[in-house]
Scaffold this motif. Sequence first.
Motif, PDB file in Angstrom:
ATOM      1  N   ALA A  94       0.817  -1.221   0.000  1.00 37.05           N
ATOM      2  CA  ALA A  94       0.000   0.000   0.000  1.00 37.05           C
ATOM      3  C   ALA A  94       0.845   1.263   0.000  1.00 37.05           C
ATOM      4  O   ALA A  94       0.517   2.236  -0.697  1.00 37.05           O
ATOM      5  CB  ALA A  94      -0.934  -0.008   1.206  1.00 37.05           C
ATOM      6  N   VAL A  95       1.939   1.273   0.773  1.00 36.54           N
ATOM      7  CA  VAL A  95       2.733   2.507   0.855  1.00 36.54           C
ATOM      8  C   VAL A  95       3.386   2.858  -0.478  1.00 36.54           C
ATOM      9  O   VAL A  95       3.248   3.988  -0.959  1.00 36.54           O
ATOM     10  CB  VAL A  95       3.776   2.392   1.985  1.00 36.54           C
ATOM     11  CG1 VAL A  95       4.721   3.591   1.959  1.00 36.54           C
ATOM     12  CG2 VAL A  95       3.083   2.301   3.338  1.00 36.54           C
ATOM     13  N   PRO A  96       4.098   1.939  -1.138  1.00 36.88           N
ATOM     14  CA  PRO A  96       4.659   2.316  -2.453  1.00 36.88           C
ATOM     15  C   PRO A  96       3.585   2.673  -3.482  1.00 36.88           C
ATOM     16  O   PRO A  96       3.767   3.587  -4.283  1.00 36.88           O
ATOM     17  CB  PRO A  96       5.427   1.055  -2.876  1.00 36.88           C
ATOM     18  CG  PRO A  96       5.713   0.326  -1.618  1.00 36.88           C
ATOM     19  CD  PRO A  96       4.521   0.584  -0.729  1.00 36.88           C
ATOM     20  N   ALA A  97       2.456   1.939  -3.446  1.00 35.17           N
ATOM     21  CA  ALA A  97       1.405   2.216  -4.424  1.00 35.17           C
ATOM     22  C   ALA A  97       0.753   3.571  -4.193  1.00 35.17           C
ATOM     23  O   ALA A  97       0.326   4.235  -5.147  1.00 35.17           O
ATOM     24  CB  ALA A  97       0.350   1.108  -4.370  1.00 35.17           C
ATOM     25  N   TYR A 136      10.763   9.705  -2.030  1.00 37.58           N
ATOM     26  CA  TYR A 136      11.107   8.291  -1.826  1.00 37.58           C
ATOM     27  C   TYR A 136      11.267   7.935  -0.351  1.00 37.58           C
ATOM     28  O   TYR A 136      11.247   6.773   0.028  1.00 37.58           O
ATOM     29  CB  TYR A 136      12.398   7.966  -2.575  1.00 37.58           C
ATOM     30  CG  TYR A 136      13.616   8.671  -2.040  1.00 37.58           C
ATOM     31  CD1 TYR A 136      14.347   8.135  -0.972  1.00 37.58           C
ATOM     32  CD2 TYR A 136      14.057   9.871  -2.598  1.00 37.58           C
ATOM     33  CE1 TYR A 136      15.465   8.779  -0.474  1.00 37.58           C
ATOM     34  CE2 TYR A 136      15.173  10.511  -2.099  1.00 37.58           C
ATOM     35  CZ  TYR A 136      15.877   9.977  -1.041  1.00 37.58           C
ATOM     36  OH  TYR A 136      16.974  10.619  -0.542  1.00 37.58           O
ATOM     37  N   GLY A 137      11.461   8.949   0.510  1.00 35.33           N
ATOM     38  CA  GLY A 137      11.651   8.688   1.932  1.00 35.33           C
ATOM     39  C   GLY A 137      10.464   7.997   2.561  1.00 35.33           C
ATOM     40  O   GLY A 137      10.620   7.117   3.422  1.00 35.33           O
ATOM     41  N   LEU A 138       9.258   8.387   2.160  1.00 37.24           N
ATOM     42  CA  LEU A 138       8.061   7.755   2.704  1.00 37.24           C
ATOM     43  C   LEU A 138       8.011   6.284   2.317  1.00 37.24           C
ATOM     44  O   LEU A 138       7.607   5.437   3.119  1.00 37.24           O
ATOM     45  CB  LEU A 138       6.815   8.477   2.197  1.00 37.24           C
ATOM     46  CG  LEU A 138       5.465   7.911   2.667  1.00 37.24           C
ATOM     47  CD1 LEU A 138       5.351   8.013   4.189  1.00 37.24           C
ATOM     48  CD2 LEU A 138       4.295   8.642   1.993  1.00 37.24           C
ATOM     49  N   GLY A 157       7.993   3.255   4.915  1.00 34.64           N
ATOM     50  CA  GLY A 157       6.891   2.291   4.884  1.00 34.64           C
ATOM     51  C   GLY A 157       7.365   0.869   4.706  1.00 34.64           C
ATOM     52  O   GLY A 157       6.853  -0.055   5.343  1.00 34.64           O
ATOM     53  N   MET A 158       8.371   0.661   3.874  1.00 37.20           N
ATOM     54  CA  MET A 158       8.895  -0.686   3.670  1.00 37.20           C
ATOM     55  C   MET A 158       9.585  -1.207   4.928  1.00 37.20           C
ATOM     56  O   MET A 158       9.505  -2.397   5.262  1.00 37.20           O
ATOM     57  CB  MET A 158       9.861  -0.698   2.484  1.00 37.20           C
ATOM     58  CG  MET A 158       9.212  -0.361   1.144  1.00 37.20           C
ATOM     59  SD  MET A 158       7.857  -1.483   0.717  1.00 37.20           S
ATOM     60  CE  MET A 158       8.770  -2.997   0.438  1.00 37.20           C
ATOM     61  N   GLY A 159      10.265  -0.303   5.645  1.00 35.05           N
ATOM     62  CA  GLY A 159      10.890  -0.718   6.902  1.00 35.05           C
ATOM     63  C   GLY A 159       9.858  -1.107   7.940  1.00 35.05           C
ATOM     64  O   GLY A 159      10.021  -2.116   8.642  1.00 35.05           O
ATOM     65  N   ALA A 160       8.783  -0.318   8.038  1.00 31.49           N
ATOM     66  CA  ALA A 160       7.713  -0.648   8.982  1.00 31.49           C
ATOM     67  C   ALA A 160       7.055  -1.967   8.603  1.00 31.49           C
ATOM     68  O   ALA A 160       6.725  -2.789   9.476  1.00 31.49           O
ATOM     69  CB  ALA A 160       6.680   0.479   9.002  1.00 31.49           C
ATOM     70  N   ALA A 161       6.864  -2.192   7.307  1.00 34.77           N
ATOM     71  CA  ALA A 161       6.269  -3.453   6.844  1.00 34.77           C
ATOM     72  C   ALA A 161       7.178  -4.629   7.169  1.00 34.77           C
ATOM     73  O   ALA A 161       6.703  -5.711   7.556  1.00 34.77           O
ATOM     74  CB  ALA A 161       6.013  -3.388   5.340  1.00 34.77           C
TER      75      ALA A 161
END
Length: 207
Positions: free
Chosen positions: A157-160, A168-170, A174-178
């Motif tokens: 969801a975050v990248p999409a 790109y920081g978000l 988001g990927m780290g949290a996932a």
Amino acid sequence: MSPRTPLPPPPPPAELRSWPDRDALLADRARALDELGRRLLGGGRLALFLLWFLLLELGWSLIGVLIIALGLPLVDPFSVVFGVVTTALGIGILVPAVWLTVRSLRQDRTVRERLAQWAALDRHGPTDARLRAPALSACWFLLSSLLCGLGLWTGFAVPAGATHEDGYGLVVYGMGAALILWITGLTGLAKAVGHYRLAVRLSPRPR
């Protein structure tokens, strides 16, 4: 039970066992299995599991302030300075949380090994039934499955949903949290499934 209380020791080697009869063996086996079961799946252990997870996410969230600020198309110097401060706090939380999580996983491995050793000594219906702990096992399984599901959803969801203005920081945050959600959920699932497999081995064999 205090975490400083020593674990029940492994059963003595076969040549050193000196139980006067089977009832004495079963009594010691029951005490060891009850304590080891609490150490592995008990409510206190579940609370610590969730606490380490929350600390991991909190530490990463504080570090994420700087990551998001640096990833914006137009970098705000004030946001960067604020991010540096929160990153220092985040590292101060994240590093101990990682260490505590790894330590807990190592302790779980020791507990499982000793539990399997004591369980292999004999069979006893009431003791084995308590060890299966279906309610606690189901709780671990459901919570861990939820964490895995949230991690999978967040990872997509975050990248999409990120836009050019978000930077790109978000996405990195988001990927780290996932990843934290996914890994934490997998460790909980591994524990629940492993305990289920042990319970199956302890089930009465058909004659």
